[in-house]
Scaffold this motif. Structure first.
Motif, PDB file in Angstrom:
ATOM      1  N   THR A 103       0.667  -1.331  -0.016  1.00 53.57           N
ATOM      2  CA  THR A 103      -0.018  -0.055  -0.056  1.00 53.57           C
ATOM      3  C   THR A 103       0.840   1.525  -0.018  1.00 53.57           C
ATOM      4  O   THR A 103       0.661   2.236  -0.724  1.00 53.57           O
ATOM      5  CB  THR A 103      -0.994  -0.161   1.173  1.00 53.57           C
ATOM      6  OG1 THR A 103      -1.712  -1.128   1.051  1.00 53.57           O
ATOM      7  CG2 THR A 103      -1.932   1.369   1.111  1.00 53.57           C
ATOM      8  N   VAL A 104       2.119   1.287   0.791  1.00 59.23           N
ATOM      9  CA  VAL A 104       2.973   2.339   0.763  1.00 59.23           C
ATOM     10  C   VAL A 104       3.357   2.688  -0.371  1.00 59.23           C
ATOM     11  O   VAL A 104       3.516   3.712  -1.168  1.00 59.23           O
ATOM     12  CB  VAL A 104       4.214   2.120   1.772  1.00 59.23           C
ATOM     13  CG1 VAL A 104       5.344   3.122   1.650  1.00 59.23           C
ATOM     14  CG2 VAL A 104       3.507   2.156   3.232  1.00 59.23           C
ATOM     15  N   LYS A 105       3.667   1.770  -1.314  1.00 57.74           N
ATOM     16  CA  LYS A 105       4.199   1.601  -2.568  1.00 57.74           C
ATOM     17  C   LYS A 105       3.135   2.187  -3.736  1.00 57.74           C
ATOM     18  O   LYS A 105       3.412   3.114  -4.378  1.00 57.74           O
ATOM     19  CB  LYS A 105       4.552   0.301  -3.339  1.00 57.74           C
ATOM     20  CG  LYS A 105       5.186   0.425  -4.854  1.00 57.74           C
ATOM     21  CD  LYS A 105       5.956  -0.740  -5.271  1.00 57.74           C
ATOM     22  CE  LYS A 105       6.684  -0.571  -6.569  1.00 57.74           C
ATOM     23  NZ  LYS A 105       6.489   0.776  -7.344  1.00 57.74           N
ATOM     24  N   LYS A 106       1.984   1.795  -3.455  1.00 59.70           N
ATOM     25  CA  LYS A 106       0.940   2.257  -4.173  1.00 59.70           C
ATOM     26  C   LYS A 106       0.648   3.898  -3.842  1.00 59.70           C
ATOM     27  O   LYS A 106       0.340   4.580  -5.038  1.00 59.70           O
ATOM     28  CB  LYS A 106      -0.583   1.572  -4.068  1.00 59.70           C
ATOM     29  CG  LYS A 106      -0.560   0.457  -4.794  1.00 59.70           C
ATOM     30  CD  LYS A 106      -1.823  -0.269  -4.391  1.00 59.70           C
ATOM     31  CE  LYS A 106      -2.017  -2.030  -4.856  1.00 59.70           C
ATOM     32  NZ  LYS A 106      -3.228  -2.740  -4.631  1.00 59.70           N
ATOM     33  N   ILE A 107       0.673   4.286  -2.649  1.00 55.63           N
ATOM     34  CA  ILE A 107       0.551   5.665  -2.399  1.00 55.63           C
ATOM     35  C   ILE A 107       1.702   6.443  -3.011  1.00 55.63           C
ATOM     36  O   ILE A 107       1.504   7.537  -3.764  1.00 55.63           O
ATOM     37  CB  ILE A 107       0.532   5.883  -0.678  1.00 55.63           C
ATOM     38  CG1 ILE A 107      -0.663   5.137  -0.203  1.00 55.63           C
ATOM     39  CG2 ILE A 107       0.768   7.300  -0.452  1.00 55.63           C
ATOM     40  CD1 ILE A 107      -0.843   5.217   1.308  1.00 55.63           C
ATOM     41  N   SER A 108       2.809   5.942  -3.055  1.00 57.51           N
ATOM     42  CA  SER A 108       4.029   6.614  -3.627  1.00 57.51           C
ATOM     43  C   SER A 108       3.998   6.635  -5.109  1.00 57.51           C
ATOM     44  O   SER A 108       4.364   7.754  -5.613  1.00 57.51           O
ATOM     45  CB  SER A 108       5.203   5.788  -3.151  1.00 57.51           C
ATOM     46  OG  SER A 108       6.263   6.317  -3.750  1.00 57.51           O
ATOM     47  N   ASP A 109       3.443   5.582  -5.656  1.00 59.96           N
ATOM     48  CA  ASP A 109       3.253   5.690  -7.187  1.00 59.96           C
ATOM     49  C   ASP A 109       2.190   6.850  -7.437  1.00 59.96           C
ATOM     50  O   ASP A 109       2.535   7.653  -8.422  1.00 59.96           O
ATOM     51  CB  ASP A 109       2.836   4.298  -7.605  1.00 59.96           C
ATOM     52  CG  ASP A 109       4.231   3.357  -7.623  1.00 59.96           C
ATOM     53  OD1 ASP A 109       5.057   3.762  -7.293  1.00 59.96           O
ATOM     54  OD2 ASP A 109       3.591   2.129  -7.804  1.00 59.96           O
ATOM     55  N   LEU A 110       1.135   6.913  -6.885  1.00 67.68           N
ATOM     56  CA  LEU A 110       0.231   7.775  -7.078  1.00 67.68           C
ATOM     57  C   LEU A 110       0.510   9.094  -6.971  1.00 67.68           C
ATOM     58  O   LEU A 110       0.437   9.804  -7.785  1.00 67.68           O
ATOM     59  CB  LEU A 110      -1.135   7.391  -6.227  1.00 67.68           C
ATOM     60  CG  LEU A 110      -2.373   8.485  -6.323  1.00 67.68           C
ATOM     61  CD1 LEU A 110      -2.791   8.432  -7.687  1.00 67.68           C
ATOM     62  CD2 LEU A 110      -3.203   8.064  -5.424  1.00 67.68           C
ATOM     63  N   LEU A 111       1.268   9.308  -5.938  1.00 64.85           N
ATOM     64  CA  LEU A 111       1.790  10.686  -5.629  1.00 64.85           C
ATOM     65  C   LEU A 111       3.029  11.060  -6.663  1.00 64.85           C
ATOM     66  O   LEU A 111       3.022  12.251  -7.199  1.00 64.85           O
ATOM     67  CB  LEU A 111       2.325  10.965  -4.290  1.00 64.85           C
ATOM     68  CG  LEU A 111       1.527  10.763  -3.161  1.00 64.85           C
ATOM     69  CD1 LEU A 111       2.179  10.622  -1.925  1.00 64.85           C
ATOM     70  CD2 LEU A 111       0.365  11.893  -3.280  1.00 64.85           C
ATOM     71  N   SER A 112       3.629  10.180  -7.425  1.00 68.43           N
ATOM     72  CA  SER A 112       4.624  10.292  -8.475  1.00 68.43           C
ATOM     73  C   SER A 112       3.943  10.876  -9.535  1.00 68.43           C
ATOM     74  O   SER A 112       4.078  11.675 -10.438  1.00 68.43           O
ATOM     75  CB  SER A 112       5.197   9.130  -8.648  1.00 68.43           C
ATOM     76  OG  SER A 112       6.134   8.892  -7.424  1.00 68.43           O
TER      77      SER A 112
END
Length: 142
Positions: A119-128
């Protein structure tokens, strides 16, 4: 989020967005928080407009009141042309609720809680993506 003199200070940057989303009360709080039949909730989900997002949480507008400290399941959907695509699904906690007008409508501040590395990666990807950077572009070997 803490500050001097009892003020709450956000520690992360938020991106202003205009995305569709929906929330439902998390299973462990459903015995305490229930929506009235007239709320329009479908299968426990209420529609919301996501107005900001950051690494620590999200802000949304809702026509249904959500009490502070309630845990909720959040789903954020893509922009026009990506309708129906879930960009992020995660557990969140209601941190603040402000009635914005007499419709009624509420500005709800959520903090992401108990998320997995995925989930942390998904949040990071979305913010990117929101920042104009392709996911993985700033990672080693990416």
């Amino acid at each position: 989020m803490s500050g001097q003199n009892g003020l709450t200070v956000r520690r992360t940057t938020r991106f202003e967005v205009a995305l569709s989303g929906r929330v439902r009360v998390a299973a462990e709080h459903r015995t305490i928080v229930r929506f009235a039949p007239s709320s329009g909730a479908r299968d426990g989900w209420i529609d919301a407009d996501v107005v900001d997002i950051g690494t620590g949480g999200a802000g949304l507008f809702s026509q249904i009141f959500l009490p502070r400290n309630a845990d909720v399941d959040l789903e954020i959907y893509g922009r026009e042309g990506q309708a129906g695509k879930v960009l992020l699904a995660c557990r969140s906690r209601v941190q603040r609720v402000i009635m914005t007008d007499r419709r009624p409508a509420y500005l709800v501040g959520l903090a992401f809680v108990g998320h997995s590395p995925e989930t942390v990666k998904k949040i990071s990807d979305l913010l990117s993506v929101l920042d104009g950077v392709e996911p993985g572009e700033n990672e080693p070997g990416g």
